[in-house]
Design an enzyme around this catalytic site. Structure first.
Site, PDB file in Angstrom:
ATOM      1  N   GLY A   1     -29.508 -91.229   3.176  1.00 24.38           N
ATOM      2  CA  GLY A   1     -29.598 -90.031   4.002  1.00 24.38           C
ATOM      3  C   GLY A   1     -29.785 -90.267   5.488  1.00 24.38           C
ATOM      4  O   GLY A   1     -30.034 -91.402   5.933  1.00 24.38           O
ATOM      5  N   ASN A   2     -29.652 -89.214   6.248  1.00 24.07           N
ATOM      6  CA  ASN A   2     -29.878 -89.265   7.697  1.00 24.07           C
ATOM      7  C   ASN A   2     -30.089 -87.859   8.246  1.00 24.07           C
ATOM      8  O   ASN A   2     -29.617 -86.878   7.670  1.00 24.07           O
ATOM      9  CB  ASN A   2     -28.721 -89.969   8.434  1.00 24.07           C
ATOM     10  CG  ASN A   2     -27.460 -90.012   7.620  1.00 24.07           C
ATOM     11  OD1 ASN A   2     -26.748 -89.028   7.554  1.00 24.07           O
ATOM     12  ND2 ASN A   2     -27.215 -91.126   6.947  1.00 24.07           N
TER      13      ASN A   2
ATOM     14  N   GLY B   1     -30.116 -98.123   7.915  1.00 22.93           N
ATOM     15  CA  GLY B   1     -30.888 -99.047   7.078  1.00 22.93           C
ATOM     16  C   GLY B   1     -32.368 -98.783   6.956  1.00 22.93           C
ATOM     17  O   GLY B   1     -33.091 -99.629   6.432  1.00 22.93           O
TER      18      GLY B   1
ATOM     19  N   SER C   1     -24.091 -95.490  10.010  1.00 21.88           N
ATOM     20  CA  SER C   1     -22.634 -95.338   9.889  1.00 21.88           C
ATOM     21  C   SER C   1     -22.275 -93.919   9.441  1.00 21.88           C
ATOM     22  O   SER C   1     -21.152 -93.477   9.625  1.00 21.88           O
ATOM     23  CB  SER C   1     -22.082 -96.363   8.901  1.00 21.88           C
ATOM     24  OG  SER C   1     -22.694 -96.179   7.646  1.00 21.88           O
ATOM     25  N   GLU C   2     -23.242 -93.225   8.833  1.00 21.93           N
ATOM     26  CA  GLU C   2     -22.968 -91.848   8.396  1.00 21.93           C
ATOM     27  C   GLU C   2     -23.154 -90.845   9.538  1.00 21.93           C
ATOM     28  O   GLU C   2     -22.954 -89.650   9.356  1.00 21.93           O
ATOM     29  CB  GLU C   2     -23.865 -91.480   7.211  1.00 21.93           C
ATOM     30  CG  GLU C   2     -23.381 -92.126   5.914  1.00 21.93           C
ATOM     31  CD  GLU C   2     -24.140 -91.672   4.674  1.00 21.93           C
ATOM     32  OE1 GLU C   2     -25.366 -91.519   4.765  1.00 21.93           O
ATOM     33  OE2 GLU C   2     -23.503 -91.478   3.644  1.00 21.93           O
TER      34      GLU C   2
ATOM     35  N   HIS D   1     -28.592 -84.755   6.158  1.00 22.68           N
ATOM     36  CA  HIS D   1     -27.762 -85.257   5.056  1.00 22.68           C
ATOM     37  C   HIS D   1     -28.670 -85.962   4.063  1.00 22.68           C
ATOM     38  O   HIS D   1     -29.435 -86.859   4.434  1.00 22.68           O
ATOM     39  CB  HIS D   1     -26.697 -86.220   5.572  1.00 22.68           C
ATOM     40  CG  HIS D   1     -26.087 -87.034   4.469  1.00 22.68           C
ATOM     41  ND1 HIS D   1     -25.454 -86.439   3.392  1.00 22.68           N
ATOM     42  CD2 HIS D   1     -26.047 -88.362   4.244  1.00 22.68           C
ATOM     43  CE1 HIS D   1     -25.046 -87.388   2.562  1.00 22.68           C
ATOM     44  NE2 HIS D   1     -25.397 -88.561   3.057  1.00 22.68           N
TER      45      HIS D   1
ATOM     46  N   HIS E   1     -29.385 -86.671  -0.594  1.00 23.54           N
ATOM     47  CA  HIS E   1     -28.781 -86.774  -1.920  1.00 23.54           C
ATOM     48  C   HIS E   1     -29.710 -86.148  -2.976  1.00 23.54           C
ATOM     49  O   HIS E   1     -30.105 -86.833  -3.927  1.00 23.54           O
ATOM     50  CB  HIS E   1     -28.548 -88.238  -2.293  1.00 23.54           C
ATOM     51  CG  HIS E   1     -27.783 -89.047  -1.288  1.00 23.54           C
ATOM     52  ND1 HIS E   1     -27.833 -90.415  -1.238  1.00 23.54           N
ATOM     53  CD2 HIS E   1     -26.937 -88.677  -0.297  1.00 23.54           C
ATOM     54  CE1 HIS E   1     -27.053 -90.866  -0.270  1.00 23.54           C
ATOM     55  NE2 HIS E   1     -26.509 -89.830   0.329  1.00 23.54           N
TER      56      HIS E   1
ATOM     57  N   HIS F   1     -21.199 -87.930  -3.859  1.00 23.80           N
ATOM     58  CA  HIS F   1     -22.038 -88.478  -2.805  1.00 23.80           C
ATOM     59  C   HIS F   1     -23.330 -87.683  -2.594  1.00 23.80           C
ATOM     60  O   HIS F   1     -24.406 -88.137  -2.990  1.00 23.80           O
ATOM     61  CB  HIS F   1     -21.186 -88.549  -1.523  1.00 23.80           C
ATOM     62  CG  HIS F   1     -21.894 -89.123  -0.347  1.00 23.80           C
ATOM     63  ND1 HIS F   1     -21.266 -89.374   0.840  1.00 23.80           N
ATOM     64  CD2 HIS F   1     -23.189 -89.475  -0.155  1.00 23.80           C
ATOM     65  CE1 HIS F   1     -22.121 -89.877   1.699  1.00 23.80           C
ATOM     66  NE2 HIS F   1     -23.296 -89.941   1.120  1.00 23.80           N
TER      67      HIS F   1
HETATM   68 ZN   LIG Z   1     -25.166 -90.258   1.990  1.00 20.15          ZN
END
Ligand SMILES: [Zn+2]
Length: 251
Positions: free
Chosen positions: A28-29, A45, A74-75, A94, A96, A157
């Site tokens: 997540g982010n 990370g 990267s997301e 974001h 999950h 995802h």
């Molecule tokens: Zn994700």
């Protein structure tokens, strides 16, 4: 809101996402706009349950780092694309969360007209096509949908939630997971009793009265329609049965 306040709020939201099991390990982010052309975001990370305000990175709208100790995720491309597509969006979460992600992994959008809160606050949550993480496919897959809906499921995802503030985006993440759970539970209680078209129209009218901004799509599949015996309904019954059998085996 000051950068300091945004950083503290992002760290707090990350902690809550982690405590609710909406993300585990380095999943997540979370990001927020800092002015018009800067974003403050979680770094690559990092375990979000342990993140502090000082760990966050600042990037431009291309995702290029401006400052901060770590590398941008990267997301982050999903976030920056959302900000470009939606000038009204100030924050993106974001994660999950297991139930909503299960729908995304089953190829099922959350578009049933079922819960009053979901109809008013989320609408139909569309499903973006599969995209390989860390590639341009990811922002491209969400772009057409995020123009129409603050919340999008990402196939196989997770979930992306956008909002007018960090709290707005976070609330939508909680809302979509709750909606997914309730929809799944109804499958083992004889199936959902969908709202009628007239009920949905009245509920959608509440958005204006509540002063709700943002974008959402209209739910589909009303009560009393022939959709009740569709192939998708049969699939949902089968998924619910398998979940219950799996839980029974564990206990
Ligand atoms: Zn994700």
């Amino acid at each position: 809101m000051s950068e300091h306040s945004l950083r503290r709020e992002i760290a707090e939201i990350c902690r809550r996402l982690y405590e609710r099991f909406y993300l585990v390990a380095t999943d997540g982010n979370v990001s927020a706009r800092l002015g018009e052309d800067r974003v403050v975001a979680t770094p690559a990370g990092a375990n979000k349950g342990f993140l502090t305000a000082a760990d966050l990175v600042v990037t431009d709208l291309d995702g290029k780092k401006v400052s901060g100790p770590g590398k941008p995720s990267s997301e982050l491309a999903m976030h920056t694309r959302t900000y470009r597509e939606r000038p009204d969006v100030r924050a993106v979460v974001h994660a999950h969360p297991a139930t909503a992600t299960a729908f995304a992994c089953a190829g099922l959008p959350l578009d049933a007209c079922l819960m009053t809160e979901a109809v008013v606050g989320l609408g139909a949550v569309p499903l973006a096509p599969f995209a390989v993480p860390s590639t341009q496919e990811v922002p491209d897959s969400i772009a057409p949908l995020v123009r129409q809906s603050d919340v999008v499921l990402l196939a196989n995802h997770g979930v992306l939630a956008a909002g007018a503030s960090l709290m707005d985006a976070y609330n939508k993440m909680e809302g979509v997971e709750q909606f997914a759970k309730v929809l799944l539970f109804t499958r083992v209680l004889g199936g959902p009793k969908l709202l009628t078209s007239e009920q949905v129209t009245r509920l959608e009218a509440l958005r204006e009265r509540y002063g709700l901004a943002g974008k959402q799509m209209s739910c589909s599949g009303f009560g009393g329609s022939a959709a009740a015996s569709s192939e998708r309904e049969t699939l949902l019954d089968s998924i619910a049965l398998q979940v219950m059998q799996s839980l029974a085996r564990r206990s």
